[in-house]
Design a protein around this motif. Structure first.
Motif, mmCIF file in Angstrom:
data_model
loop_
_atom_site.group_PDB
_atom_site.id
_atom_site.type_symbol
_atom_site.label_atom_id
_atom_site.label_comp_id
_atom_site.label_asym_id
_atom_site.label_seq_id
_atom_site.Cartn_x
_atom_site.Cartn_y
_atom_site.Cartn_z
ATOM 1 N N VAL A 112 9.344 0.121 14.102
ATOM 2 C CA VAL A 112 9.681 1.544 14.219
ATOM 3 C C VAL A 112 9.947 2.155 12.849
ATOM 4 O O VAL A 112 9.433 3.236 12.520
ATOM 5 C CB VAL A 112 10.905 1.727 15.139
ATOM 6 N N ALA A 113 10.738 1.464 12.015
ATOM 7 C CA ALA A 113 11.061 2.008 10.698
ATOM 8 C C ALA A 113 9.827 2.189 9.835
ATOM 9 O O ALA A 113 9.762 3.103 8.999
ATOM 10 C CB ALA A 113 12.068 1.097 9.994
ATOM 11 N N ALA A 114 8.817 1.339 10.018
ATOM 12 C CA ALA A 114 7.581 1.461 9.244
ATOM 13 C C ALA A 114 6.924 2.818 9.455
ATOM 14 O O ALA A 114 6.213 3.321 8.563
ATOM 15 C CB ALA A 114 6.613 0.340 9.623
ATOM 16 N N ARG A 115 7.162 3.445 10.611
ATOM 17 C CA ARG A 115 6.503 4.705 10.940
ATOM 18 C C ARG A 115 7.384 5.930 10.694
ATOM 19 O O ARG A 115 6.856 7.001 10.393
ATOM 20 C CB ARG A 115 6.067 4.698 12.415
ATOM 21 N N ILE A 116 8.698 5.797 10.810
ATOM 22 C CA ILE A 116 9.528 7.007 10.831
ATOM 23 C C ILE A 116 10.519 7.108 9.674
ATOM 24 O O ILE A 116 11.278 8.079 9.603
ATOM 25 C CB ILE A 116 10.302 7.123 12.164
ATOM 26 N N VAL A 117 10.522 6.147 8.762
ATOM 27 C CA VAL A 117 11.386 6.240 7.580
ATOM 28 C C VAL A 117 10.534 6.685 6.401
ATOM 29 O O VAL A 117 9.493 6.073 6.125
ATOM 30 C CB VAL A 117 12.073 4.890 7.281
ATOM 31 N N PRO A 118 10.920 7.746 5.698
ATOM 32 C CA PRO A 118 10.104 8.254 4.594
ATOM 33 C C PRO A 118 10.103 7.300 3.405
ATOM 34 O O PRO A 118 11.027 6.507 3.213
ATOM 35 C CB PRO A 118 10.777 9.580 4.225
#
Length: 489
Positions: free
Chosen positions: A201-207
């Motif tokens: 998830v973080a790979a997609r939504i953390v800048p």
């Protein structure tokens, strides 16, 4: 309290779209916090498993302490370096790579055939955690402003405390469940599926952010600081079980010398125009110089409490791991509830809220000591519930307030350095608490467990009493942050 989590209506609203525009969606905030939750929880989840690890791997008392302290030393020694690596290479990239390393090290811990392998894997866990956690605070510092940043930092402080208490509770539940006869091993293996979800998830939504003025790697400062921590914590951890041979005292003296050398090297580096590992000028900022001392002192007492409470309940009261974990539940519940309301309470009452939290924690710890000493050796876990609840409520206020204040004066481009210094002092305090007060407990527990617990708690209560007075020196809190929507993107 308003806990609105919606994004701005005049821009992209999906987590992915916000990340692509360089912002941080509230969902991204919580997944970053989840990434920080795992390493912090892992420092404490081992406490209730120590008797089971001992029985399974035939570990000595000093080896059991190294299972805790080895993780803490690696974590503390490399945290500031972790912040700098993220500033230079990109926090998103470093966060994901470190999370992969942490998950792999957790799997090795879970399958460790000997205590030596377990300790080595714990050191690797600590090292990867040191790369992972600073990216969370630095990303908050870079992408959030004003009230949202204050709320995110307060949530991080709350997450730190909740992870510590939940770690002990989850450890007890997992060890007690004895899944497929695996005893203590699931306390590490549970990180694998959780870590994979956070990673995806973080790979997609953390800048992807990095510092506009990345700071160079201070190799001499890193080596000296790490050597100082090792020279201090190894003899404090091993000295009791080995009878304090001469080399333990020599290492303590060496730690003092290395500490002085670290300070001089950092000061000279800054005089040359460099930004060292622990910049003296940054440490002189009012919020840093005052808040860091308090975070460090609080962490010493907190780390020691979680360690000795687990041993008192299991080794002293002969409770199994399940009941040992459940014993901490009242503290976990009140810590969580207190953390929800802490930002609003602090916004309204300012530093007085922190002093009030310290007084409540003192009341809880004092009443807990009375219950343990007077009822020993037939202390009911129910009798400890109210004191633990009071302690948890007070701790939540201190955690939220201290973390909110420390980074208040740090320039944005030094966010990675500042957050690394903050967590370094916190983790150093936790490890030092286990090494010093934990050793004091083990020494006195050989004669009287209840009095050993009371002695350690007396030291912790002294620390909390000083914090209750010392919070007056912290920067003033504003009410604005408390009234704003929680992390309203």
């Amino acid at each position: 309290m308003d806990v609105t989590l919606s994004a701005r209506q005049d821009g992209p609203t999906s987590p992915r779209a916000v990340a692509l525009s360089g912002g941080l969606h509230p969902v991204g905030v919580f997944f970053l916090l989840a990434g920080a939750f795992l390493p912090i929880m892992d420092f404490f989840i081992t406490n209730v498993a120590l008797p089971s690890i001992d029985a399974s791997l035939h570990a000595s008392a000093s080896e059991l302490e190294l299972v805790i302290a080895g993780y803490g030393v690696a974590y503390a020694a490399l945290l500031v370096l972790g912040g700098r690596v993220g500033d230079r290479l990109g926090r998103h990239r470093v966060f994901l790579a470190a999370l992969v390393g942490f998950v792999v090290a957790s799997a090795v811990c879970g399958f460790a055939p000997t205590v030596g392998v377990l300790i080595a894997a714990r050191v690797v866990q600590g090292a990867t955690a040191a790369l992972l956690v600073p990216q969370v605070l630095a990303t908050f510092h870079h992408t959030l402003e004003h009230e949202r940043k204050a709320r995110a930092l307060a949530l991080y402080g709350a997450t730190s405390g909740i992870a510590a208490v939940v770690g002990q509770l989850a450890g007890g539940l997992l060890v007690g469940a004895d899944i497929a006869g695996t005893s203590w091993r699931p306390i590490f293996l549970v990180n694998v599926p959780i870590g994979v979800v956070v990673l995806l998830v973080a790979a997609r939504i953390v800048p992807d952010t990095r510092s506009d003025r990345p700071v160079g790697i201070d190799l001499p400062g890193t080596v000296l600081f790490a050597a100082t921590l090792i020279a201090l914590l190894v003899p404090l951890t091993e000295g009791h079980s080995l009878g304090w041979p001469w080399w333990t005292w020599a290492m303590i003296v060496l730690a003092v010398v290395l500490g002085a050398a670290t300070f001089m090297a950092e000061r000279r580096a800054e005089q040359r125009g460099e930004i060292p590992l622990l910049p003296p000028s940054l440490l002189r900022l009012p919020s840093m110089s005052r808040g860091l001392v308090m975070v460090f002192a609080f962490s010493i007492g907190f780390g020691a409490f979680m360690f000795v409470f687990a041993l008192t309940v299991q080794d002293g009261l002969h409770a199994d791991a399940l009941h040992g974990g459940l014993a901490i539940l009242p503290m976990a519940v009140l810590f969580f509830l207190g953390s929800v309301f802490a930002p609003r309470v602090i916004g309204r009452f300012g530093r007085a809220a922190l002093s009030g939290g310290a007084v409540i924690q003192l009341a809880g710890l004092a009443s807990l000591v009375v219950v343990v000493v007077n009822g020993w050796p037939h202390v009911s876990l129910w009798a400890m519930a109210v004191p633990l609840a009071l302690a948890g409520a007070g701790q939540s206020m201190l955690f939220a307030g201290l973390f909110r204040s420390v980074l208040a004066d740090v320039p944005t481009h030094l966010g990675g350095v500042g957050s690394g210094v903050l967590i370094t002092l916190q983790q150093s305090g936790l490890a030092l608490g286990v090494a010093t007060l934990g050793t004091l407990y083990l020494t006195r527990a050989e004669h009287n467990t209840a009095h050993a617990f009371a002695t350690v708690e007396a030291v912790q209560m002294g620390i909390i009493a000083l914090l209750a007075i010392g919070v007056a020196a912290l920067p003033r809190f504003t009410a604005a942050a408390a009234d704003a929507p929680l992390l309203d993107a």
